[in-house]
Design an enzyme around this catalytic site. Sequence first.
Site, PDB file in Angstrom:
ATOM      1  N   GLU A 140       0.868  -1.182   0.000  1.00  0.00           N
ATOM      2  CA  GLU A 140       0.000   0.000   0.000  1.00  0.00           C
ATOM      3  C   GLU A 140       0.904   1.232   0.000  1.00  0.00           C
ATOM      4  OE1 GLU A 140      -3.436  -0.113   0.378  1.00  0.00           O
ATOM      5  OE2 GLU A 140      -3.588  -2.275   0.686  1.00  0.00           O
ATOM      6  N   SER A 161     -13.906   2.086  -5.704  1.00  0.00           N
ATOM      7  CA  SER A 161     -14.672   1.648  -4.541  1.00  0.00           C
ATOM      8  C   SER A 161     -14.443   2.570  -3.346  1.00  0.00           C
ATOM      9  CB  SER A 161     -14.340   0.202  -4.194  1.00  0.00           C
ATOM     10  OG  SER A 161     -12.987  -0.054  -4.383  1.00  0.00           O
ATOM     11  N   ARG A 207      -7.825  12.830  -6.173  1.00  0.00           N
ATOM     12  CA  ARG A 207      -8.485  12.206  -7.319  1.00  0.00           C
ATOM     13  C   ARG A 207      -9.995  12.458  -7.328  1.00  0.00           C
ATOM     14  NH1 ARG A 207      -8.560   5.662  -6.325  1.00  0.00           N
ATOM     15  NH2 ARG A 207      -9.678   5.672  -4.360  1.00  0.00           N
ATOM     16  N   ASN A 229      -4.888   6.563  -5.162  1.00  0.00           N
ATOM     17  CA  ASN A 229      -5.439   7.250  -4.001  1.00  0.00           C
ATOM     18  C   ASN A 229      -4.351   7.933  -3.179  1.00  0.00           C
ATOM     19  OD1 ASN A 229      -4.176   5.157  -2.748  1.00  0.00           O
ATOM     20  ND2 ASN A 229      -6.050   4.026  -2.314  1.00  0.00           N
ATOM     21  N   GLU A 277      -2.109  -1.581 -10.300  1.00  0.00           N
ATOM     22  CA  GLU A 277      -2.866  -2.228 -11.371  1.00  0.00           C
ATOM     23  C   GLU A 277      -3.847  -1.261 -12.033  1.00  0.00           C
ATOM     24  OE1 GLU A 277      -3.581  -2.496  -8.172  1.00  0.00           O
ATOM     25  OE2 GLU A 277      -5.623  -1.723  -8.332  1.00  0.00           O
TER      26      GLU A 277
END
Length: 362
Positions: A129, A190, A198, A242, A252
């Site tokens: 992450e 999601s 963003r 993010n 990805e």
Amino acid sequence: MSNDNQSVLQPKCLLLIFSVGLNIFFVFEFPGHYYKESQTAITFTASKDKPLENNTILLIWFWPFGIKFNLNSCSTLYNIDGCYLTVDRDLYSEAHAVLINHKEIKRNLSNLPTKPRPFFQKWIWMHFESPQNTRRLNGLENLFNVTLNYRRDSDIVVREHIVLKTEDTEDKIFPQVLDKKDKLVCWIVSNWNGKHERIKYYNELKKHIDIYALGRHFGKIVNNSQYNEILTRCKFYLSFENTDHHYDYMTEKLFNPLALGSVPVALGAPRYIYERFVPRDAFIHVKDFSSPQKLAEHLLSLDKNIEEYKKYFQWRKHFEVKLVNYPQEHACRACHYIRTKKDYQFFGNLNKWYWDPINNGT
Ligand SMILES: *[C@@H]1O[C@H](CO)[C@@H](O)[C@H](O)[C@H]1NC(C)=O
Ligand SMILES: *[C@@H]1O[C@H](CO)[C@@H](O)[C@H](O)[C@H]1NC(C)=O
Ligand SMILES: *[C@@H]1O[C@H](CO)[C@@H](O)[C@H](O)[C@H]1NC(C)=O
Ligand SMILES: *[C@@H]1O[C@H](CO)[C@@H](O)[C@H](O)[C@H]1NC(C)=O
């Protein structure tokens, strides 16, 4: 890896994509990721009864995000021999390395191994992450020997990347994919955090161009085959990370559209970081334009000019996308690293390196 719409495509599936332009497997969502459902359903073969004398033993301390995988596939999938992967904690004292996924570590570190560490054993810190979305834990500085991460300055780097084509592999995506394009701009998301750059950018951009938006946030969860189909049908895909962190973080969200024949519109790291990993003419960067409106105008003009649009596919003549299979591939590569690198190692500044990487040359 990232906080949402993770679609991990196995090498096998990749093959399938390139052969029939479609791959068939489920995704489901858990802490913000899309993964193959088969990864939970998999009947992971218990390791061979016992490690051989000559095996390198990698103890996977936690299944990363609970994702189970076949522990016996390093050889068949990645050509990595001599590895014995296990989740059997009884093998702790024999293990050459312990693979620890950051996300599973308790704040007080109480779920880490407590027995004395054998002199030959290395602890591998695994994390995919961005620092902005990761809780920093005290006390990690003096534990790990090796890092496994997307950053280029990790000990073990595993990430999607662009590679030179080795043979004259026929491109099964291009130009056929052009005929499938019936949508202009798409986005599947999601996790919704209004503070993220963003979201602000999206809210502005959509005033100037139609965006086909899906994902949990929009109440339209997509499975993996839909995901792949959507990407195929869209001329542009919003590869909005993010995070705006600079350090090599791209996921990805960028590489899946590249693999499937959609042109990514990147938001995240600055363009020059992207260009370290992806040919500059393979993507659009939001900062190429002074405003979302200007970007929208550019996309609209490309919609009318197919020859200009096609230029974003030129890189495919010589390169192709290499996706990674999280977390199986990571475990195998980690084991290979441990097997081949016998040096003493200690990573004493993990927290500083990962969360405060100021002036560290990137
Ligand atoms: C141990 O593994 C190495 C590398 O795979 C191999 O060259 C060697 O012959 C093996 N030794 C034994 C005793 O199996
Ligand atoms: C560590 O935290 C867990 C909760 O995450 C708690 O159950 C446990 O008692 C704590 N252990 C110690 C040694 O403080
Ligand atoms: C994905 O969802 C669509 C629409 O709900 C459905 O028709 C399709 O069978 C699903 N695909 C898979 C692989 O489950
Ligand atoms: C791994 O790091 C620890 C420090 O946490 C050190 O004591 C140990 O010797 C290192 N092991 C190897 C094999 O490098």
